[in-house]
Design an enzyme around this catalytic site. Structure first.
Site, PDB file in Angstrom:
ATOM      1  N   ASN A   9       0.564  -4.101 -12.461  1.00 34.01           N
ATOM      2  CA  ASN A   9       1.618  -4.125 -11.450  1.00 34.01           C
ATOM      3  C   ASN A   9       2.679  -5.111 -11.931  1.00 34.01           C
ATOM      4  O   ASN A   9       2.479  -6.326 -11.844  1.00 34.01           O
ATOM      5  CB  ASN A   9       1.026  -4.565 -10.102  1.00 34.01           C
ATOM      6  CG  ASN A   9       2.073  -4.727  -9.028  1.00 34.01           C
ATOM      7  OD1 ASN A   9       3.241  -4.372  -9.224  1.00 34.01           O
ATOM      8  ND2 ASN A   9       1.680  -5.267  -7.883  1.00 34.01           N
ATOM      9  N   TRP A  10       3.770  -4.583 -12.430  1.00 35.23           N
ATOM     10  CA  TRP A  10       4.811  -5.459 -12.999  1.00 35.23           C
ATOM     11  C   TRP A  10       5.612  -6.182 -11.920  1.00 35.23           C
ATOM     12  O   TRP A  10       6.390  -7.079 -12.232  1.00 35.23           O
ATOM     13  CB  TRP A  10       5.763  -4.637 -13.879  1.00 35.23           C
ATOM     14  CG  TRP A  10       5.156  -4.162 -15.172  1.00 35.23           C
ATOM     15  CD1 TRP A  10       3.875  -4.359 -15.600  1.00 35.23           C
ATOM     16  CD2 TRP A  10       5.820  -3.413 -16.202  1.00 35.23           C
ATOM     17  NE1 TRP A  10       3.701  -3.778 -16.838  1.00 35.23           N
ATOM     18  CE2 TRP A  10       4.879  -3.196 -17.228  1.00 35.23           C
ATOM     19  CE3 TRP A  10       7.111  -2.899 -16.354  1.00 35.23           C
ATOM     20  CZ2 TRP A  10       5.196  -2.486 -18.390  1.00 35.23           C
ATOM     21  CZ3 TRP A  10       7.429  -2.197 -17.507  1.00 35.23           C
ATOM     22  CH2 TRP A  10       6.472  -2.003 -18.520  1.00 35.23           C
ATOM     23  N   LYS A  11       5.446  -5.766 -10.679  1.00 31.90           N
ATOM     24  CA  LYS A  11       6.209  -6.342  -9.557  1.00 31.90           C
ATOM     25  C   LYS A  11       7.714  -6.319  -9.892  1.00 31.90           C
ATOM     26  O   LYS A  11       8.163  -5.417 -10.597  1.00 31.90           O
ATOM     27  CB  LYS A  11       5.695  -7.746  -9.234  1.00 31.90           C
ATOM     28  CG  LYS A  11       4.179  -7.747  -8.991  1.00 31.90           C
ATOM     29  CD  LYS A  11       3.649  -9.001  -8.370  1.00 31.90           C
ATOM     30  CE  LYS A  11       2.145  -8.857  -8.170  1.00 31.90           C
ATOM     31  NZ  LYS A  11       1.531 -10.030  -7.537  1.00 31.90           N
ATOM     32  N   HIS A  96       0.389  -3.254  -0.650  1.00 33.14           N
ATOM     33  CA  HIS A  96       0.249  -4.542  -1.340  1.00 33.14           C
ATOM     34  C   HIS A  96       0.538  -5.677  -0.352  1.00 33.14           C
ATOM     35  O   HIS A  96       1.416  -5.553   0.506  1.00 33.14           O
ATOM     36  CB  HIS A  96       1.206  -4.606  -2.535  1.00 33.14           C
ATOM     37  CG  HIS A  96       0.867  -5.731  -3.461  1.00 33.14           C
ATOM     38  ND1 HIS A  96       1.213  -7.026  -3.175  1.00 33.14           N
ATOM     39  CD2 HIS A  96       0.179  -5.764  -4.620  1.00 33.14           C
ATOM     40  CE1 HIS A  96       0.755  -7.809  -4.147  1.00 33.14           C
ATOM     41  NE2 HIS A  96       0.122  -7.069  -5.032  1.00 33.14           N
ATOM     42  N   GLU A  98       2.161  -8.285  -0.666  1.00 30.95           N
ATOM     43  CA  GLU A  98       3.565  -8.741  -0.681  1.00 30.95           C
ATOM     44  C   GLU A  98       4.427  -7.828   0.189  1.00 30.95           C
ATOM     45  O   GLU A  98       5.385  -8.275   0.819  1.00 30.95           O
ATOM     46  CB  GLU A  98       4.064  -8.784  -2.138  1.00 30.95           C
ATOM     47  CG  GLU A  98       3.443  -9.963  -2.877  1.00 30.95           C
ATOM     48  CD  GLU A  98       3.203  -9.744  -4.355  1.00 30.95           C
ATOM     49  OE1 GLU A  98       3.791  -8.818  -4.938  1.00 30.95           O
ATOM     50  OE2 GLU A  98       2.403 -10.508  -4.930  1.00 30.95           O
ATOM     51  N   GLU A 168      -7.614  -7.270  -3.038  1.00 23.18           N
ATOM     52  CA  GLU A 168      -6.815  -8.377  -3.545  1.00 23.18           C
ATOM     53  C   GLU A 168      -6.797  -9.508  -2.516  1.00 23.18           C
ATOM     54  O   GLU A 168      -5.966  -9.494  -1.590  1.00 23.18           O
ATOM     55  CB  GLU A 168      -5.380  -7.920  -3.818  1.00 23.18           C
ATOM     56  CG  GLU A 168      -5.268  -6.831  -4.866  1.00 23.18           C
ATOM     57  CD  GLU A 168      -3.896  -6.844  -5.541  1.00 23.18           C
ATOM     58  OE1 GLU A 168      -3.869  -6.867  -6.777  1.00 23.18           O
ATOM     59  OE2 GLU A 168      -2.871  -6.842  -4.843  1.00 23.18           O
ATOM     60  N   GLY A 174      -1.431 -14.563  -7.892  1.00 25.35           N
ATOM     61  CA  GLY A 174      -0.412 -15.405  -8.506  1.00 25.35           C
ATOM     62  C   GLY A 174      -0.690 -16.893  -8.400  1.00 25.35           C
ATOM     63  O   GLY A 174       0.187 -17.712  -8.662  1.00 25.35           O
ATOM     64  N   SER A 214      -5.131 -12.998  -9.898  1.00 24.15           N
ATOM     65  CA  SER A 214      -5.337 -13.908 -11.034  1.00 24.15           C
ATOM     66  C   SER A 214      -6.427 -13.418 -11.991  1.00 24.15           C
ATOM     67  O   SER A 214      -7.173 -14.210 -12.566  1.00 24.15           O
ATOM     68  CB  SER A 214      -5.647 -15.328 -10.552  1.00 24.15           C
ATOM     69  OG  SER A 214      -4.552 -15.828  -9.804  1.00 24.15           O
ATOM     70  N   GLY A 235      -1.435  -8.423 -12.105  1.00 17.55           N
ATOM     71  CA  GLY A 235      -0.038  -8.800 -11.947  1.00 17.55           C
ATOM     72  C   GLY A 235       0.470  -9.494 -13.194  1.00 17.55           C
ATOM     73  O   GLY A 235       0.769  -8.872 -14.214  1.00 17.55           O
ATOM     74  N   GLY A 236       0.530 -10.815 -13.140  1.00 20.91           N
ATOM     75  CA  GLY A 236       1.098 -11.624 -14.219  1.00 20.91           C
ATOM     76  C   GLY A 236       0.619 -11.251 -15.618  1.00 20.91           C
ATOM     77  O   GLY A 236       1.420 -11.131 -16.550  1.00 20.91           O
TER      78      GLY A 236
END
Ligand code: 13P
Length: 251
Positions: A9-11, A96, A98, A168, A174, A214, A235-236
């Site tokens: 997920n590149w966000k 998600h 977010e 999640e 993150g 994470s 993510g990251g």
């Protein structure tokens, strides 16, 4: 047999040029890997054509990060499931945390999005998970159960077989604070037990449940070794080809 899946997920990250470099780098590296998991890449909307075109000739699937809860028409800024389908998108993240937090998405709205995606043959990656307060006060199982029931349990057995679930825990996203292997397995087993109660064992055993929060090259192997953890939503660490590949190779 349920599938192992690693989804990136590149966000809201990367310029077009960097996105182009990254997806090409990942595609090239995937060519020389023996894959034990399906790989999905979910870029921001403007880069979808880049990834979905390359996905046609590479070892990964094209994913999106969101979809409208409307069919089409005067909804400025929105992207429909039919549009995603017309761009050969295979998967789409929904619900998600977010989006729940910053865009006030509700379990009901997420249910609508899931139904639209399934109609257009796109597999929803449905995210759920508790915030820190809820875990600390021991409400995490109740919260997850409510999210699951309100967003998914209107589906038939046939429909839910095309849904991927991603647990999640919000406090792990993150933050560098990963859920322990035990915490992940415990919640995944709980989710599968609810699926079992509602849809029966055969269906519950077929549904992939991913962990997100994470997850990185160092902890993926231990997390994925759990019986009910069928991969990760990353993510990251999905923004660096080498890290993402290392996670994929953890299977
Ligand atoms: P991080 O891997 O950056 O914690 O993000 C997880 C996530 O939200 C994936 O959807």
């Amino acid at each position: 047999m349920r599938r192992n899946i690693v989804a990136g997920n590149w966000k809201m990250n990367l310029s077009f040029e960097l996105a182009d470099d990254l997806v090409n780098d990942i595609a090239e590296k995937l060519d020389s890997v023996e894959l034990n998991a399906d790989v999905v890449i979910c870029p921001p909307f403007p880069y979808l054509e880049l990834t979905s075109d390359l996905a046609q000739e590479s070892n990964f699937f094209a994913g999106a990060q969101n979809v409208a809860s409307f069919d089409n028409g005067a909804y400025t800024g929105e992207v429909s499931s039919k549009m995603l389908a017309s761009m050969n998108v295979d998967y789409c993240i929904v619900g998600h945390s977010e989006r729940r937090k910053y865009f006030n998405e509700t379990n009901q709205e997420i249910a609508t999005k899931i139904t639209k995606l399934l109609k257009d043959d796109i597999k929803p990656i449905f995210c759920l998970g508790e915030v820190l307060e809820e875990r600390e006060s021991g409400k995490h199982f109740d919260v997850v159960q409510k999210q699951l029931e309100e967003s998914l349990f209107n589906l038939t057995s046939q429909e839910i077989l095309n849904v991927v679930i991603a647990y999640e825990p919000v406090w792990a996203i993150g933050t560098g604070k990963t859920a322990t292997s035990l915490q992940a397995q415990e919640m995944h087993a709980f989710i599968r037990s609810l699926l079992d109660k509602k849809y029966g064992n055969e269906v519950a055993e077929e549904i992939s449940i991913l962990y997100g929060g994470s997850c990185n090259a160092k902890n993926a192997k231990e997390l994925f070794a759990n019986k009910d953890v069928d991969g990760g939503l990353i993510g990251g660490a999905s923004l660096k080809a080498e890290d993402f590949l290392a996670i994929i190779k953890s299977f």
